[in-house]
Design a protein around this motif. Structure first.
Motif, PDB file in Angstrom:
ATOM      1  N   VAL A 290       0.831  -1.194   0.000  1.00 31.94           N
ATOM      2  CA  VAL A 290       0.000   0.000   0.000  1.00 31.94           C
ATOM      3  C   VAL A 290       0.872   1.253   0.000  1.00 31.94           C
ATOM      4  CG1 VAL A 290      -1.717   1.331   1.311  1.00 31.94           C
ATOM      5  CG2 VAL A 290      -1.889  -1.163   1.189  1.00 31.94           C
ATOM      6  N   SER A 291       0.480   2.220  -0.829  1.00 30.40           N
ATOM      7  CA  SER A 291       1.079   3.546  -0.791  1.00 30.40           C
ATOM      8  C   SER A 291       0.128   4.479  -0.048  1.00 30.40           C
ATOM      9  CB  SER A 291       1.333   4.076  -2.206  1.00 30.40           C
ATOM     10  OG  SER A 291       1.723   5.436  -2.161  1.00 30.40           O
ATOM     11  N   SER A 292       0.545   4.980   1.106  1.00 29.02           N
ATOM     12  CA  SER A 292      -0.332   5.833   1.901  1.00 29.02           C
ATOM     13  C   SER A 292      -0.697   7.118   1.168  1.00 29.02           C
ATOM     14  CB  SER A 292       0.335   6.164   3.238  1.00 29.02           C
ATOM     15  OG  SER A 292       0.558   5.000   3.996  1.00 29.02           O
ATOM     16  N   LEU A 293       0.271   7.681   0.439  1.00 30.22           N
ATOM     17  CA  LEU A 293       0.020   8.940  -0.265  1.00 30.22           C
ATOM     18  C   LEU A 293      -0.650   8.728  -1.612  1.00 30.22           C
ATOM     19  CD1 LEU A 293       3.268  10.991   0.468  1.00 30.22           C
ATOM     20  CD2 LEU A 293       0.996  11.284   1.484  1.00 30.22           C
ATOM     21  N   HIS A 294      -0.461   7.571  -2.232  1.00 30.44           N
ATOM     22  CA  HIS A 294      -1.011   7.286  -3.551  1.00 30.44           C
ATOM     23  C   HIS A 294      -1.707   5.921  -3.518  1.00 30.44           C
ATOM     24  CE1 HIS A 294       2.504   9.970  -4.103  1.00 30.44           C
ATOM     25  NE2 HIS A 294       1.720  10.585  -4.968  1.00 30.44           N
TER      26      HIS A 294
ATOM     27  N   TRP B  31       5.714   2.742  -1.453  1.00 32.57           N
ATOM     28  CA  TRP B  31       4.810   1.756  -0.874  1.00 32.57           C
ATOM     29  C   TRP B  31       5.304   1.502   0.550  1.00 32.57           C
ATOM     30  CZ3 TRP B  31       6.246   1.946  -5.925  1.00 32.57           C
ATOM     31  CH2 TRP B  31       5.223   1.925  -6.887  1.00 32.57           C
ATOM     32  N   ASP B  32       4.594   2.066   1.531  1.00 35.47           N
ATOM     33  CA  ASP B  32       5.132   2.162   2.882  1.00 35.47           C
ATOM     34  C   ASP B  32       4.425   1.298   3.919  1.00 35.47           C
ATOM     35  OD1 ASP B  32       2.826   3.656   2.625  1.00 35.47           O
ATOM     36  OD2 ASP B  32       3.554   5.378   3.758  1.00 35.47           O
ATOM     37  N   ARG B  33       3.422   0.525   3.510  1.00 34.50           N
ATOM     38  CA  ARG B  33       2.772  -0.343   4.482  1.00 34.50           C
ATOM     39  C   ARG B  33       2.105  -1.517   3.764  1.00 34.50           C
ATOM     40  NH1 ARG B  33      -2.791   0.796   5.182  1.00 34.50           N
ATOM     41  NH2 ARG B  33      -3.487   2.645   4.019  1.00 34.50           N
ATOM     42  N   LYS B  34       1.581  -2.458   4.544  1.00 32.69           N
ATOM     43  CA  LYS B  34       0.932  -3.646   4.010  1.00 32.69           C
ATOM     44  C   LYS B  34      -0.505  -3.722   4.534  1.00 32.69           C
ATOM     45  CE  LYS B  34       4.864  -5.361   2.292  1.00 32.69           C
ATOM     46  NZ  LYS B  34       5.105  -5.587   0.843  1.00 32.69           N
ATOM     47  N   GLN B  35      -1.375  -4.366   3.753  1.00 34.83           N
ATOM     48  CA  GLN B  35      -2.729  -4.644   4.209  1.00 34.83           C
ATOM     49  C   GLN B  35      -3.116  -6.051   3.771  1.00 34.83           C
ATOM     50  OE1 GLN B  35      -5.854  -1.934   2.888  1.00 34.83           O
ATOM     51  NE2 GLN B  35      -7.426  -3.454   3.342  1.00 34.83           N
TER      52      GLN B  35
ATOM     53  N   GLU C   3      -3.238  -2.521 -10.919  1.00 35.45           N
ATOM     54  CA  GLU C   3      -1.816  -2.213 -10.776  1.00 35.45           C
ATOM     55  C   GLU C   3      -0.932  -3.444 -10.910  1.00 35.45           C
ATOM     56  OE1 GLU C   3      -1.148   0.970 -10.816  1.00 35.45           O
ATOM     57  OE2 GLU C   3      -3.318   1.312 -10.724  1.00 35.45           O
ATOM     58  N   GLY C   4      -0.946  -4.016 -12.108  1.00 35.54           N
ATOM     59  CA  GLY C   4      -0.030  -5.103 -12.423  1.00 35.54           C
ATOM     60  C   GLY C   4      -0.523  -6.491 -12.091  1.00 35.54           C
TER      61      GLY C   4
END
Length: 230
Positions: free
Chosen positions: A80-84, A109-113, A138-139
């Motif tokens: 996950v990208s918090s800003l995008h 990409w600064d976190r996971k969910q 996204e891919g």
């Protein structure tokens, strides 16, 4: 794509009461546009906070499935990208590949969910065979299509010029399912790029010709012999 051109585009693509799957609904812009065109919409979105927003704002007659689509019913970890957040992805290796690609150099990409994953085959068993499946993940498009075991009249996937190999693999998968022809929509233009739908060979050549700095868009695939409204 602005709301009015988007709704006009879908009115030319869909018929009244067509069943459509919106895989990667994000904030629901396309789900609403397809519903406005008269379609019966099933919207898939696994990612918070989008799911909360969609639960609060989607029309009651759009079914929201709080899950991703993939090759099997399972749990998976999303980068996950918090800003995008619209470029968050389940695709293994996407973060590394996209991070070195034009247009993604500013994304972190600064976190996971952890998210629930269903399959297109499961959705079809529950809802029926859709006329159109829109996929913007996204891919992860190939993995989504690996959970589909029969051709659907029309499919669209996001294409990224800097990662054209992903779309080439999608074309291969679609041609395994049925005799498709293709037509791209560049950026948010709301119109097909080509006057005539092209075969897989011509479409692959077009993708290979795109510079990495070209605009992304959506590649539409339509079964040979099917007709658009009007």
């Amino acid at each position: 794509m602005r709301t009015v051109p988007l709704r006009r585009f879908y009115r030319g693509l869909l018929r009244q009461d067509d069943l459509v799957f919106d895989v990667g609904a994000h904030v629901g812009t396309r789900a609403r546009a397809m519903r406005a065109a008269g379609a019966r919409v099933v919207a898939l979105e696994p990612q918070a906070p989008f799911t909360t927003f969609l639960r609060m704002t989607l029309p009651d007659d759009i079914r929201l499935v709080e899950a991703a689509a993939g090759g099997a019913e399972t749990l998976a970890e999303m980068a996950v990208s918090s800003l995008h957040p619209t470029v968050s992805s389940l695709k293994a290796g996407f973060v590394e590949d996209a991070g070195a690609t034009h247009g993604f150099d500013h994304v972190r990409w600064d976190r996971k969910q952890q998210v629930q994953v269903t399959t297109l085959d499961r959705l079809i068993a529950e809802e029926g065979l859709p006329r159109y499946i829109k996929i913007d993940v996204e891919g992860f498009e190939l993995e989504v299509l690996s959970g589909l075991s029969q051709p659907v009249e029309m499919v669209s996937v996001e294409y990224l010029p800097g990662l054209s190999g992903l779309t080439q693999a999608v074309i291969d998968r679609l041609m395994e399912l049925g005799p498709y022809r293709f037509n791209p929509v560049t950026g948010e233009n709301g119109a097909f790029l080509w006057a005539e739908w092209r075969d897989a060979t011509a479409t692959r050549a077009w993708l290979d010709s795109l510079p990495a700095t070209a605009r992304s868009g959506d590649l539409y695939a339509r079964l040979t012999g099917s007709e658009l409204p009007g």
